[in-house]
Design an enzyme around this catalytic site. Sequence first.
Site, short mmCIF file in Angstrom:
data_model
loop_
_atom_site.label_atom_id
_atom_site.label_comp_id
_atom_site.label_asym_id
_atom_site.label_seq_id
_atom_site.Cartn_x
_atom_site.Cartn_y
_atom_site.Cartn_z
N ARG A 1 8.52 1.01 -3.25
CA ARG A 1 9.39 1.85 -3.79
C ARG A 1 9.81 1.08 -5.27
O ARG A 1 9.90 2.03 -6.37
CB ARG A 1 10.31 2.54 -3.12
N PRO B 1 0.75 -1.30 -0.09
CA PRO B 1 -0.07 0.15 0.09
C PRO B 1 0.90 1.22 -0.01
O PRO B 1 1.83 1.29 0.88
CB PRO B 1 -0.90 -0.13 1.40
N GLN C 1 -6.33 -1.08 1.84
CA GLN C 1 -5.86 -1.04 3.41
C GLN C 1 -6.72 0.00 4.28
O GLN C 1 -6.78 0.93 3.60
CB GLN C 1 -4.45 -0.55 3.38
N ALA D 1 -3.60 3.25 2.27
CA ALA D 1 -4.45 3.72 3.49
C ALA D 1 -5.51 4.38 3.16
O ALA D 1 -5.56 5.58 2.42
CB ALA D 1 -3.16 4.41 4.23
N TYR E 1 0.20 4.54 13.41
CA TYR E 1 -1.19 5.05 13.14
C TYR E 1 -2.12 4.78 14.13
O TYR E 1 -1.62 3.82 15.27
CB TYR E 1 -1.68 4.61 11.88
C1 LIG Z 1 4.93 6.79 -1.30
C2 LIG Z 1 4.60 5.81 -0.25
C3 LIG Z 1 3.52 5.67 0.40
C4 LIG Z 1 3.24 4.94 1.38
N1 LIG Z 1 1.98 4.65 2.06
C5 LIG Z 1 1.66 3.65 2.81
C6 LIG Z 1 0.40 3.20 3.13
O1 LIG Z 1 -0.44 3.87 2.71
N2 LIG Z 1 0.31 2.37 4.04
C7 LIG Z 1 1.10 1.61 4.60
O2 LIG Z 1 1.09 0.70 5.44
N3 LIG Z 1 2.66 1.83 4.17
C8 LIG Z 1 2.81 2.77 3.09
N4 LIG Z 1 3.93 2.93 2.70
C9 LIG Z 1 5.05 1.87 3.25
C10 LIG Z 1 5.21 0.81 2.25
O3 LIG Z 1 4.00 0.08 2.11
C11 LIG Z 1 6.43 -0.03 2.20
O4 LIG Z 1 6.18 -0.82 3.76
C12 LIG Z 1 7.79 0.76 2.69
O5 LIG Z 1 7.79 1.64 1.57
C13 LIG Z 1 8.67 -0.14 2.60
O6 LIG Z 1 9.10 -1.30 1.43
P1 LIG Z 1 9.86 -0.72 0.14
O7 LIG Z 1 11.29 -0.84 0.85
O8 LIG Z 1 9.63 -1.79 -0.92
O9 LIG Z 1 9.46 0.64 -0.18
C14 LIG Z 1 4.41 4.04 1.82
C15 LIG Z 1 5.59 4.03 1.13
C16 LIG Z 1 5.93 4.80 0.10
C17 LIG Z 1 7.20 4.97 -0.55
#
Ligand SMILES: Cc1cc2nc3c(=O)[nH]c(=O)nc-3n(C[C@H](O)[C@H](O)[C@H](O)COP(=O)(O)O)c2cc1C
Length: 366
Positions: free
Chosen positions: A324, A24, A100, A58, A182
Amino acid sequence: MNTGIFTSFQLRGLELPNRVAVAPMCQYSAEDGMAQDWHLVHLGARAQSGVGLILVEATAVVPEGRISPTDLGLWKDAQIDGLARVVKFLHSMGTAAGVQLAHAGRKASMSQPWRGEQYVKPEDGGWQPVAPSAVAYAENFGEPRALDAAGIRNVIESFVNAAKRADAAGFDVVEIHAAHGYLLHQFLSPLTNKRTDEYGGGLENRMRLAIEVSAAVRSVWPERKPLFVRISATDWCEGGWTADESVELAKRLKSMGVDLIDVSTGGIARGIAIKAGPGFQVPFAERVRREAGIPTAAVGLITTAEEVEAILNEGKADLVLMAREFLRNPYWLLNLARERGVKMSWPKQYLRAAPADAPMRAGITN
Ligand SMILES: Cc1cc2nc3c(=O)[nH]c(=O)nc-3n(C[C@H](O)[C@H](O)[C@H](O)COP(=O)(O)O)c2cc1C
């Protein structure tokens, strides 16, 4: 060649064609909680890659549960149609759709990140946040009001009503957001929960809201559809929420019909040092999976096929979420299949770029 990534995964009535999912990610691009063209294009492009599941960002269960005024929401029926359009497209690409459901608690009413991290005051279209206890996250965040008993009941009901709307929009999976500092995580962690009623104090009391929300959502979420809960498995600091407590919580959630724990970490407070590196959260997913006996998703700084395969093949998690990397490289999975010579379906419009034997993508019906 079977790499583990391209094996199917069954949860209740849902069969995912592979083990990679889009995590998410808030886009801060909704209007009055409603999905816009951006959401369709952004999520749609990632679905074209053939990823098994996309978890939509979210999505707030009440307006005051939004991180920013431009978050998605499912607190009213008018918000169903925009998301139903997204779900329909994801299904046409053979991708399952999850949402989510979230409440930001004391981290609510903030500006979009590209405008700097600032509290949006009520006079500027924001609101006063709510929390387990009246303690702000940081100086530039709003001063929260502690939820009373009626406020807590309203949170539970709002998750339930949002889950019903998620079903009406056609989603296959609901994920309850109990991570990243949160609201539900704020109740879990002793750092943010200073309550003296039945929702604060010992572990049982701190877990109460997350458990009540999960049980209430499970009771209305269709039997054939899986329910996920995202947790922060540790606060990474003395006196905070711990991995032992996460295992306990996961056992309880499993017993009430939660199907998978999405294991992240951190986010509860400012200034906590986290040693992040490739796959740094995977050991928590592994521990929850092994000790609570429930499927897990691993997430966090996982970017290569080799990392994903190791996690799956070594039984550390059942699903790998990436965030990402999918922003940088939406067609990650399609390209991987091509490199590996794995036969994967392509959208019919793109077949001229696909390997000669690539089958045409078939949608899924819900
Ligand atoms: C732009 C962005 C928005 C995110 N929004 C959420 C979110 O809405 N809900 C959530 O649980 N995590 C959110 N995250 C965290 C990601 O779901 C993920 O757990 C985190 O980026 C680590 O994974 P990665 O290293 O593959 O980016 C967000 C991350 C990014 C980069």
